[in-house]
Design a protein around this motif. Structure first.
Motif, PDB file in Angstrom:
ATOM      1  N   LYS A  17      28.155  44.243  31.467  1.00  0.00           N
ATOM      2  CA  LYS A  17      28.237  43.628  32.851  1.00  0.00           C
ATOM      3  C   LYS A  17      29.289  43.218  33.058  1.00  0.00           C
ATOM      4  CE  LYS A  17      25.583  40.406  35.439  1.00  0.00           C
ATOM      5  NZ  LYS A  17      24.477  39.371  35.101  1.00  0.00           N
ATOM      6  N   ILE A  18      30.084  44.101  34.074  1.00  0.00           N
ATOM      7  CA  ILE A  18      31.531  43.681  34.326  1.00  0.00           C
ATOM      8  C   ILE A  18      31.539  43.005  35.787  1.00  0.00           C
ATOM      9  CG2 ILE A  18      33.810  44.584  34.884  1.00  0.00           C
ATOM     10  CD1 ILE A  18      33.009  47.273  33.217  1.00  0.00           C
ATOM     11  N   VAL A  19      32.035  41.646  35.689  1.00  0.00           N
ATOM     12  CA  VAL A  19      31.858  40.835  36.861  1.00  0.00           C
ATOM     13  C   VAL A  19      33.304  41.072  37.295  1.00  0.00           C
ATOM     14  CG1 VAL A  19      31.604  38.663  37.866  1.00  0.00           C
ATOM     15  CG2 VAL A  19      30.184  39.251  35.843  1.00  0.00           C
ATOM     16  N   LYS A  20      33.459  41.535  38.638  1.00  0.00           N
ATOM     17  CA  LYS A  20      34.737  41.390  39.474  1.00  0.00           C
ATOM     18  C   LYS A  20      34.520  40.338  40.517  1.00  0.00           C
ATOM     19  CE  LYS A  20      35.906  46.274  38.610  1.00  0.00           C
ATOM     20  NZ  LYS A  20      35.428  47.611  38.884  1.00  0.00           N
ATOM     21  N   ALA A  21      34.967  39.260  40.284  1.00  0.00           N
ATOM     22  CA  ALA A  21      35.130  38.174  41.065  1.00  0.00           C
ATOM     23  C   ALA A  21      36.370  37.793  41.164  1.00  0.00           C
ATOM     24  CB  ALA A  21      34.248  37.193  40.530  1.00  0.00           C
ATOM     25  N   ALA A  22      36.772  37.048  42.421  1.00  0.00           N
ATOM     26  CA  ALA A  22      38.074  36.504  42.566  1.00  0.00           C
ATOM     27  C   ALA A  22      38.253  34.984  42.388  1.00  0.00           C
ATOM     28  CB  ALA A  22      38.362  36.375  43.963  1.00  0.00           C
ATOM     29  N   SER A  23      37.119  34.289  42.112  1.00  0.00           N
ATOM     30  CA  SER A  23      37.097  32.959  42.116  1.00  0.00           C
ATOM     31  C   SER A  23      36.466  32.453  40.606  1.00  0.00           C
ATOM     32  CB  SER A  23      36.855  31.807  43.134  1.00  0.00           C
ATOM     33  OG  SER A  23      35.288  32.050  43.153  1.00  0.00           O
ATOM     34  N   ALA A  24      36.551  31.439  39.999  1.00  0.00           N
ATOM     35  CA  ALA A  24      36.030  31.175  38.777  1.00  0.00           C
ATOM     36  C   ALA A  24      34.542  30.784  39.089  1.00  0.00           C
ATOM     37  CB  ALA A  24      36.947  29.796  38.132  1.00  0.00           C
TER      38      ALA A  24
END
Lengths: 268, 422
Positions: free
Chosen positions: A219-226
């Protein structure tokens, strides 16, 4: 008076299977189901004749596996003898064209070799016959037209009418095969005829290896913030774009649900 | 006498147990979920979960100044942040990659999206000379995000001729596409409903030897098309490495779905009119099957009951009228209202239904895991704050028995109307 039902000629194409755990030769599961269906048809339409056909090399191990089909209640099996690694399709097409049966039953795919499931399609294309895949049952055969039940995913069934001669392939939805009896299998005859065969050169060039376990998708999470990454990692049910109907009457609520069910087409 | 505090451990236990049938009534007797109370030993106990509000960033805040305020204005900003896909236009493609998605239920399935990801890999291999992904879609569809899935050109062939089992009509259309647009690659899903049958027919019509069960591709300069693939053979027991042929049937998870770009999904049409092919196979339509006989794991439409269902007779009747397979939550099974093999969730069955109707299920995490792959979830519940409502695509707050009764009446009326019309 009841119109007399005429029997039909059924040819069942069988192959040498492979036990999924031990790797030994056995009767292939789908082909055995095909033969079971043919034997049921023989019972349903008195006067039908079932013939067994196999193309391939003759070996001790393969013969024992093929006799597994004969033990289901047949006297003879036609073996088109070919060298190892040759293409079975031309030989089978030639044999079927010479004495055309009305119905050809095959398994969906072989348990050895390429196992691409192309054989019924190649035969249908060569002979110019219609093909139905994933058969669950033959309901009736009348005046050269067969009514079939096709298995769909999710346990659904579809009724089809097919003009004979036709090729049908069966998979796991067909009735389970009966047990094979050892004595009759020993006594039955393997009628072998040598046929000319051309080697399958393309297959010889490919690299075959035991199946590797497929990598599990991460599951690849592409998120900008922590914070977003943490939320994705600790995934719980999240407030989606769902519609919430609050404070409506039961009729209004039911109407909204009915609309969704109709849109999805699950009501029959 | 009156100074002795009497405790009822059972009622306290019920008040703590959210799943207990009498939970609500016991809690109400105690005056709701209190935030502060005197404990049995004379100590003030506080429940921090009963106070506070959700702040603008989705974090729980407890304002001890007494003035409580919360905002929901952040929703729009979050929406805008998610919408950061790069727009890609390919006006002059060097070649075409044709994909025939299965479109089960009229929408792109996960398998279709993986396949489109694979098509994008083939098309974008050379950035100087990009190819375009052409999707051929038969019949009616409900999908509106073709561009997001990575489709540059969309060939939509409407018409009743392609409905149901019509391999000959579909094959005629695909051969017309081949004659006119001559795509370099043909990709189909190796799935029983869609591509497995059509792809094999197409390959033999084009006199190609297709690769079936493809799950991996990589560059190879020696191969005729510049790629080699790994395919499953011999009942999943063999990996076959071979040059990628023109027609390939790929398994699910063969590539990552497109998620960074948005494509044009520009409609295209065929110049030649398609001949109405004479078909030797006639589709008489689907046969009614007994929904109770369908395995729960593969049922298409499930009506599932939980702790909120009190009138089980009417629930079973509703499932029968709707033609749905019955499921249940753990509580309903533990209480003996449903059989163990009907339990949905982590300890029961992981279901794959297209529509999941949850009646009176609050949505424990184990249950939500079990329905992860369901497409549409409909919830009927009394509690507007429960997790199932958050997961549901459509939630109706109200008494489940009344709503189910109204639904049954409407479905019967609809069926009756159809029968009259026919």
């Amino acid at each position: 008076m009841r119109p007399e039902q005429q029997g039909i000629e059924v040819a069942v194409l069988v192959s040498v299977g492979r036990h999924p755990i031990t790797g030994r030769a056995r009767r292939a599961d789908q082909d055995a189901r095909g033969l079971e269906m043919a034997l049921g048809l023989e019972h349903q339409l008195p006067g039908s004749r079932v013939s067994l056909l196999h193309a391939g090399p003759r070996s001790e191990e393969g013969e024992a596996a093929l006799r597994g089909y004969l033990g289901m209640g047949l006297d003879t099996l036609t073996l088109l003898e070919q060298a190892e690694g040759s293409d079975a399709i031309p030989a089978l097409a030639e044999h079927l064209a010479a004495a055309p049966p009305q119905l050809v039953i095959t398994g969906a795919r072989a348990e050895r070799g390429e196992g691409s499931g192309l054989l019924p399609y190649a035969l249908a294309e060569r002979l110019g016959w219609p093909l139905v895949n994933g058969l669950a049952a033959v309901e009736k055969v009348e005046n050269g037209v067969a009514t079939l039940l096709q298995a769909l995913p999710r346990g659904q069934r579809r009724r089809l009418k097919v003009r004979l001669p036709a090729i049908v392939s069966v998979d796991a939805a067909a009735p389970a095969a009966r047990q094979s009896a050892f004595g009759p299998a020993r006594r039955a005859e393997l009628a072998a005829t040598a046929v000319s065969a051309e080697p399958d050169r393309e297959l010889a060039e490919w690299q075959l290896a035991p199946a590797r376990k497929r990598p599990k998708r991460l599951k690849i999470v592409k998120a900008a913030s922590a914070r977003d990454r943490f939320k994705a990692a600790a995934a719980k049910a999240e407030g989606g774009s769902g519609q919430v109907l609050e404070g409506v009457s039961a009729e209004q609520g039911a109407e909204a649900i009915l609309k969704l069910l109709n849109e999805e087409g699950v009501l029959r | 006498m009156s100074e002795i505090r009497r405790r009822d451990p059972r009622r306290e236990w019920i008040a703590r147990n959210r799943l207990h049938p009498e939970h609500a009534s016991v809690l109400a007797e105690q005056g709701g979920a209190a935030s502060e109370w005197l404990g049995p030993n004379g100590v003030i106990r506080k429940n921090p979960r009963a106070i506070g509000f959700i702040g603008p960033n989705g974090i729980k805040r407890i304002d001890r100044s007494g003035a409580q305020q919360g905002g929901h204005a952040a929703g729009a900003a979050r929406q805008a942040a998610q919408d950061s896909r790069r727009q890609v236009e390919i006006p002059e493609p060097a070649f075409l990659v044709a994909v025939v998605p299965e479109l089960s239920g009229g929408r792109l399935s996960g398998h279709d999206k993986d396949l489109l990801g694979l098509a994008r890999r083939l098309a974008d291999a050379d950035p100087a000379r990009p190819g375009a992904v052409l999707a051929v879609v038969f019949g009616e569809h409900k999908e509106d995000a073709f561009g997001e899935a990575g489709i540059d050109r969309l060939l939509h062939l409407p018409g009743d001729g392609y409905a149901g089992f019509a391999p000959e009509a579909r094959l005629a259309a695909l051969t017309a596409v081949e004659r006119e647009l001559a795509p370099r690659h043909w990709l189909l899903p190796d799935s029983p409903l869609g591509g497995a049958d059509l792809g094999r027919r197409l390959a033999l019509r084009l006199s190609e030897r297709p690769a079936t069960g493809v799950w991996h591709i990589e560059h190879d300069d020696q191969a005729p098309l510049g790629w080699r693939c790994t395919a499953r053979g011999a009942a999943e027991s063999l990996d076959i490495q071979r040059p990628l042929p023109r027609v390939a049937l790929a398994l699910a998870e063969c590539a990552e779905p497109v998620d960074e770009t948005r494509h044009a999904a520009e409609p295209v049409s065929l110049v030649e009119t398609l001949p109405s092919a004479f078909s030797r196979i006639e589709d008489l339509g689907q046969v009614a099957v007994d929904p109770a006989g369908v395995a729960l794991a593969e049922a298409e439409f499930i009506v599932s009951a939980g702790n909120g269902v009190k009138d089980w007779e009417s629930f079973h009747h509703a499932a029968k009228v709707l033609g749905a397979t019955e499921g249940a939550s753990r509580v309903a099974v533990d209480d003996g209202f449903m059989a163990r093999d009907r339990q949905v969730g982590a300890t029961g069955t992981w279901v794959t239904a297209r529509v999941y109707l949850a009646v009176g299920i609050s949505g424990a995490i184990q249950h939500l895991q079990g329905i992860q792959t369901c497409d549409k979830v409909v919830a009927i519940n009394l509690d507007p704050g429960c997790d199932m409502i958050k997961r549901a695509d459509l939630a109706v707050i109200g008494d489940s028995a009344e709503i189910l009764a109204a639904l049954v009446a409407m479905v019967e009326q609809q069926r009756g109307g159809q029968r009259d019309a026919a």
